[in-house]
Design a protein around this motif. Structure first.
Motif, PDB file in Angstrom:
ATOM      1  N   VAL A   1      -4.498  -6.649   0.588  1.00 11.02           N
ATOM      2  CA  VAL A   1      -3.038  -5.799  -0.178  1.00 11.02           C
ATOM      3  C   VAL A   1      -2.238  -7.042  -0.420  1.00 11.02           C
ATOM      4  O   VAL A   1      -1.611  -7.709  -1.343  1.00 11.02           O
ATOM      5  CB  VAL A   1      -2.378  -5.054   1.130  1.00 11.02           C
ATOM      6  CG1 VAL A   1      -1.070  -5.057   0.560  1.00 11.02           C
ATOM      7  CG2 VAL A   1      -2.956  -3.562   0.864  1.00 11.02           C
TER       8      VAL A   1
ATOM      9  N   GLY B   1       7.839   7.232   2.517  1.00  6.30           N
ATOM     10  CA  GLY B   1       6.417   8.421   1.892  1.00  6.30           C
ATOM     11  C   GLY B   1       6.743   9.460   1.073  1.00  6.30           C
ATOM     12  O   GLY B   1       5.635   9.736  -0.475  1.00  6.30           O
TER      13      GLY B   1
ATOM     14  N   THR C   1       6.846   9.504  -3.494  1.00  4.72           N
ATOM     15  CA  THR C   1       5.211   8.958  -3.494  1.00  4.72           C
ATOM     16  C   THR C   1       5.050  10.480  -4.119  1.00  4.72           C
ATOM     17  O   THR C   1       3.595  11.103  -5.035  1.00  4.72           O
ATOM     18  CB  THR C   1       4.595   8.406  -2.700  1.00  4.72           C
ATOM     19  OG1 THR C   1       4.234   9.614  -1.455  1.00  4.72           O
ATOM     20  CG2 THR C   1       4.472   7.574  -1.634  1.00  4.72           C
TER      21      THR C   1
ATOM     22  N   SER D   1       5.902  -0.868   1.328  1.00  3.94           N
ATOM     23  CA  SER D   1       4.923  -1.534   1.494  1.00  3.94           C
ATOM     24  C   SER D   1       3.865  -0.566   1.495  1.00  3.94           C
ATOM     25  O   SER D   1       3.912   0.243   0.546  1.00  3.94           O
ATOM     26  CB  SER D   1       4.826  -1.692   3.393  1.00  3.94           C
ATOM     27  OG  SER D   1       4.974  -0.028   3.870  1.00  3.94           O
ATOM     28  N   ALA D   2       2.649  -1.302   1.571  1.00  4.32           N
ATOM     29  CA  ALA D   2       0.941  -0.785   1.147  1.00  4.32           C
ATOM     30  C   ALA D   2      -0.337  -0.453   1.681  1.00  4.32           C
ATOM     31  O   ALA D   2      -0.021  -2.009   2.590  1.00  4.32           O
ATOM     32  CB  ALA D   2       0.862  -0.942  -0.214  1.00  4.32           C
ATOM     33  N   ARG D   3      -0.734   0.668   2.300  1.00  2.40           N
ATOM     34  CA  ARG D   3      -2.108   0.438   3.241  1.00  2.40           C
ATOM     35  C   ARG D   3      -2.868   0.118   2.411  1.00  2.40           C
ATOM     36  O   ARG D   3      -4.160  -0.952   3.471  1.00  2.40           O
ATOM     37  CB  ARG D   3      -1.795   0.922   4.041  1.00  2.40           C
ATOM     38  CG  ARG D   3      -1.227   1.272   5.412  1.00  2.40           C
ATOM     39  CD  ARG D   3      -1.502   2.579   6.127  1.00  2.40           C
ATOM     40  NE  ARG D   3      -1.350   3.772   5.454  1.00  2.40           N
ATOM     41  CZ  ARG D   3      -2.075   4.313   4.908  1.00  2.40           C
ATOM     42  NH1 ARG D   3      -3.612   4.173   5.457  1.00  2.40           N
ATOM     43  NH2 ARG D   3      -2.491   5.554   4.141  1.00  2.40           N
ATOM     44  N   THR D   4      -3.315  -0.271   1.407  1.00  2.01           N
ATOM     45  CA  THR D   4      -4.340  -0.483   0.143  1.00  2.01           C
ATOM     46  C   THR D   4      -3.648  -0.738  -0.945  1.00  2.01           C
ATOM     47  O   THR D   4      -3.298  -0.533  -1.081  1.00  2.01           O
ATOM     48  CB  THR D   4      -5.372   0.840   0.226  1.00  2.01           C
ATOM     49  OG1 THR D   4      -4.659   1.830  -0.874  1.00  2.01           O
ATOM     50  CG2 THR D   4      -5.881   1.612   1.481  1.00  2.01           C
TER      51      THR D   4
ATOM     52  N   GLN E   1      -3.066   2.003  -3.645  1.00  4.97           N
ATOM     53  CA  GLN E   1      -1.602   2.266  -3.120  1.00  4.97           C
ATOM     54  C   GLN E   1      -1.029   1.176  -3.279  1.00  4.97           C
ATOM     55  O   GLN E   1       0.852   1.738  -3.834  1.00  4.97           O
ATOM     56  CB  GLN E   1      -1.094   2.812  -1.794  1.00  4.97           C
ATOM     57  CG  GLN E   1      -1.744   3.387  -0.573  1.00  4.97           C
ATOM     58  CD  GLN E   1      -1.070   3.508   0.886  1.00  4.97           C
ATOM     59  OE1 GLN E   1      -0.086   2.998   1.331  1.00  4.97           O
ATOM     60  NE2 GLN E   1      -1.784   4.732   1.354  1.00  4.97           N
ATOM     61  N   LEU E   2      -1.126  -0.068  -3.896  1.00  8.51           N
ATOM     62  CA  LEU E   2      -0.489  -1.164  -4.415  1.00  8.51           C
ATOM     63  C   LEU E   2      -0.682  -0.583  -5.835  1.00  8.51           C
ATOM     64  O   LEU E   2       0.737  -1.536  -5.712  1.00  8.51           O
ATOM     65  CB  LEU E   2      -0.783  -2.258  -3.459  1.00  8.51           C
ATOM     66  CG  LEU E   2      -0.110  -3.613  -4.292  1.00  8.51           C
ATOM     67  CD1 LEU E   2       1.888  -3.764  -3.542  1.00  8.51           C
ATOM     68  CD2 LEU E   2      -1.061  -4.973  -4.032  1.00  8.51           C
TER      69      LEU E   2
ATOM     70  N   LEU F   1       2.510   0.713  -7.136  1.00  6.59           N
ATOM     71  CA  LEU F   1       4.356  -0.436  -6.277  1.00  6.59           C
ATOM     72  C   LEU F   1       5.085  -0.619  -7.414  1.00  6.59           C
ATOM     73  O   LEU F   1       5.403  -1.627  -8.247  1.00  6.59           O
ATOM     74  CB  LEU F   1       3.837  -0.991  -5.078  1.00  6.59           C
ATOM     75  CG  LEU F   1       3.786  -0.445  -4.783  1.00  6.59           C
ATOM     76  CD1 LEU F   1       3.783  -0.230  -2.675  1.00  6.59           C
ATOM     77  CD2 LEU F   1       4.636   1.739  -4.100  1.00  6.59           C
TER      78      LEU F   1
END
Length: 313
Positions: free
Chosen positions: A33, A213, A216, A282-285, A288-289, A292
Motif C-alpha cells: 500500500v 467504511g 465506500t 486508510s487502505a489494506r490493499t 482499495q487505495l 481513494l
C-alpha cells in the motif's frame, strides 16, 4: 500538490492513514500500500504511537515501526512527510511535559528518523495545563525534533485557548487540526471549529473520512455478510438508517456521473469544505487505495456539493 496551511509543506490532496499497518495489514501488505501511495505522488502519512495497541497481541507502536522499516528500505524519508501523535499509548498516556519528551523519542526511534514533520496532541488532555503541553511541544520544535504541531479531537474553545496561549507566550502554535468529519458525522467540525480553523488559517485533515467504511458503499440493506470479520463492520452498519441510505443514493448518482467509486466522491466532498487540506483515509490493499487516490483528481461541481450537503443534513 497544495500547501498545508501555514506549515510550508506541500502535500498530495490525500493523506494516507496508517492505523491499519500492523493491525489489519501485515508488513508485506503495508509495504504494498505504501509503495502504491508513493508511486501515485502521495507524500503525507498519518500514524500514532498508539496504533495499534487495541489489537490482540499488540502493545502499540506497530504502525510506526512498519513505516520506519519501509522508509529505511526505500530510502525515501526526504520525500515523505510523517505525522504521528502522542497521548493515547497505554504505556505513554497524556500530555504532560515529561510524557511528551519521552514519547517523541520513542516515536523517532520506531520511525527511524531524527524529526517528525507533524506531531499531534492525540486528544485534549484536560488534566494537564495547556501551557505545560504547549511549552513541551515548543521545546521539541526548537530542538529540531518536530517541525509543525497539530491538535486532534479538540473543541473550538479549547483549541482557541491553546492558540491564544501560544501567541501570548511566544510558543510554537498548532498549525494543523484533525477532527472527525465525513458526510455522516458533520456536527463535530461544522460551526465553531470550522470557523476557528478558517479564521486562524489552520489546515484541517479530517479522520474517518469514509465513516468507518460506510461511505465506500460496501454496507447496504440486504448485503450484510455474517462472515464479514472487518473490525469496523459494526461501526459502519450503524449508519444504515434513512439518512444513511439517502446519502448513499446521492453518492451513487454523483459517482455515476463521474464514473468513479462512491468512496472517491465522499472524499472529494470533504476537500470541498472550508479549511480542509486533505482527507485522511486508510487502505489494506492497493486495490482499495485506488478509489481513494482518485479523489485527488475529482473536483465536484457546486451543485453536486449542495446535493450531498442536503442528503447528509
Amino acid at each position: 500538490m497544495a500547501p498545508l496551511g501555514t506549515t510550508g509543506l506541500d502535500i498530495y490532496p490525500l493523506c494516507l492513514g496508517g492505523n491499519v499497518f500492523g493491525w489489519t495489514a501485515d508488513r508485506e501488505q503495508s509495504f504494498a500500500v505504501l509503495d502504491a501511495f508513493a508511486a501515485a505522488g502521495g507524500n503525507l502519512i498519518d500514524t500514532a504511537d498508539a496504533y495499534s495497541a487495541w489489537a490482540p497481541g499488540n502493545s502499540g507502536g506497530e504502525s510506526e515501526t512498519i513505516l520506519g522499516e519501509w522508509m529505511a528500505a526505500r530510502g525515501n524519508r526526504d520525500t515523505i512527510h510523517i505525522a504521528t501523535k502522542v497521548a493515547k499509548l497505554p504505556a505513554r498516556p497524556g500530555l504532560s511535559a515529561a510524557n511528551i519528551h519521552a514519547a517523541v523519542d520513542d516515536s523517532l526511534r520506531r520511525l527511524r528518523t531524527d524529526h517528525l514533520d507533524i506531531y499531534y496532541a492525540h486528544h485534549d488532555d484536560q488534566t494537564v495545563p495547556l501551557a505545560e503541553t504547549l511549552g513541551a511541544f515548543d521545546e521539541l520544535v526548537r530542538a529540531g525534533k518536530v517541525r509543525h504541531l497539530g491538535a486532534s479531537q479538540y473543541t473550538a474553545p479549547r483549541l482557541g485557548e491553546a492558540l491564544a496561549i501560544s501567541d501570548r507566550e511566544g510558543l510554537a502554535r498548532y498549525e494543523v487540526v484533525q477532527p472527525q468529519y465525513n458526510l455522516m458525522d458533520r456536527t463535530v467540525y461544522e460551526g465553531d471549529l470550522a470557523d476557528l480553523c478558517v479564521r486562524e488559517k489552520l489546515a484541517v485533515l479530517p479522520y474517518y473520512g469514509l465513516a468507518m467504511g460506510f461511505l465506500t458503499g460496501k454496507y447496504r440493506p440486504g448485503t450484510t455478510d455474517p462472515t464479514d470479520a472487518s473490525p469496523r463492520a459494526a461501526g459502519a452498519r450503524r449508519y444504515l438508517d434513512a439518512r444513511g441510505l439517502q446519502v448513499l443514493s446521492t453518492l451513487d448518482e454523483v459517482a455515476a456521473i463521474h464514473s468513479v467509486p462512491v468512496a472517491t466522491v465522499a472524499l472529494a466532498w470533504l476537500r470541498a469544505q472550508p479549511a480542509i487540506a486533505a482527507p485522511i483515509a486508510s487502505a489494506r490493499t492497493p486495490h482499495q487505495l485506488s478509489a481513494l487516490l482518485a479523489s485527488a483528481d475529482l473536483t465536484l461541481t457546486p451543485t453536486e456539493v449542495t446535493r450531498l450537503n442536503a442528503a447528509s443534513q
